[in-house]
Scaffold this motif. Sequence first.
Motif, PDB file in Angstrom:
ATOM      1  N   TYR A   6     -13.471  25.176 -73.738  1.00 40.49           N
ATOM      2  CA  TYR A   6     -12.202  25.228 -74.464  1.00 40.49           C
ATOM      3  C   TYR A   6     -11.458  26.544 -74.237  1.00 40.49           C
ATOM      4  N   LEU A   7     -12.171  27.621 -73.937  1.00 36.74           N
ATOM      5  CA  LEU A   7     -11.562  28.950 -73.866  1.00 36.74           C
ATOM      6  C   LEU A   7     -10.440  29.044 -72.826  1.00 36.74           C
ATOM      7  N   PRO A   8     -10.654  28.649 -71.550  1.00 32.46           N
ATOM      8  CA  PRO A   8      -9.529  28.725 -70.606  1.00 32.46           C
ATOM      9  C   PRO A   8      -8.395  27.771 -70.958  1.00 32.46           C
ATOM     10  N   LEU A   9      -8.715  26.647 -71.604  1.00 36.58           N
ATOM     11  CA  LEU A   9      -7.660  25.722 -72.028  1.00 36.58           C
ATOM     12  C   LEU A   9      -6.741  26.386 -73.040  1.00 36.58           C
ATOM     13  N   GLY A  10      -7.333  27.118 -73.977  1.00 35.79           N
ATOM     14  CA  GLY A  10      -6.528  27.799 -74.985  1.00 35.79           C
ATOM     15  C   GLY A  10      -5.600  28.835 -74.368  1.00 35.79           C
ATOM     16  N   PHE A  11      -6.101  29.610 -73.404  1.00 39.96           N
ATOM     17  CA  PHE A  11      -5.267  30.623 -72.756  1.00 39.96           C
ATOM     18  C   PHE A  11      -4.094  29.987 -72.020  1.00 39.96           C
ATOM     19  N   GLU A  12      -4.378  28.926 -71.262  1.00 38.87           N
ATOM     20  CA  GLU A  12      -3.322  28.293 -70.482  1.00 38.87           C
ATOM     21  C   GLU A  12      -2.303  27.591 -71.369  1.00 38.87           C
ATOM     22  N   PHE A  13      -2.776  26.941 -72.426  1.00 41.28           N
ATOM     23  CA  PHE A  13      -1.872  26.275 -73.357  1.00 41.28           C
ATOM     24  C   PHE A  13      -0.960  27.303 -74.027  1.00 41.28           C
TER      25      PHE A  13
END
Length: 319
Positions: free
Chosen positions: A210-217
Amino acid sequence: MRADSSSTICVCKRELGIAIGFLVPPVLVPNTNDQDKLAYHISIMFYIIGGVATLLFILVIIVFKEKPKHPPSRAQSLSYALASPDASYLSSIIRLFKNLNFVLLVITYGLNAGAFYALSTLLNRMVISHYPGEEVNAGRIGLTIVISGMLGAVISGIWLDRSKTYKETTLVVYIMSLVGMVVYTLTLNLGHLWIVFITAGTMGFFMTGYLPLGFEFAVELTYPESEGMSSGLLNVSAQVFGIIFTISQGQIINNYGTMPGNIFLCVFLTLGAGLTAFIRADLRRQKANKETPDNKLQEEEEEESNTSKAPTTVSEEHL
């Protein structure tokens, strides 16, 4: 390099450091009641950490640059052009907190990452309480969580790079993190350590993914604001929730046991999944990538060609 890939690589490098942190301390610091021996081994571990941190600090000063020579994307190039030299840090913060979608993401990201930090911090205590004398295996379970999480981060980054379904992917991974946490909570006290390895690894796959998804979102929702600003606020939220969850869960474990402590985290992950559903997918960076000068010029040429053909068609009908 695509932004999705760079975020994934950064997350994987950080998780690799956490994996080493899970694996090395149980080996360097033995479980002993001799205070002098314990202090000696802890001091050696701290000297090693200090040496590595100093080396990294020197490398950052020598190698790191403020920004790349060429913008990595058209959206980033446009962001540089739109950036005002008179813009202040405070005004940017105010604009970000006026963005409701980003505020919701800051809260949900903090809940997920904070739960992961609390779980990682208290993992050794939870495992030893059910499996006495398994300090080394507790570190290996932490290593399993991180390695599977690195795999999850890579897969989620690749999927996001191809599908561009930011909200949908983020919501699904968040729900699966909650499911993994529930399964881990229910299987921790079964008495079979191999089951804990599997359930903890599955949970880490989604929570770290989930961590890279949060940054990109966050970058999509806040464009053209600085990516460092949005990422920094996400990290602040994660650290704040991590401190709160670690202290709270530690007290719950001391007074009531490991299962109530893990249920405490499950409740907040449920809250985070519900709030994620309310985030609107306002993909500003994707729109900027599509609205390039070439596309606009092509659209204008098509409009001109259409308008030039219209009178010809009418005159032919009259003739």
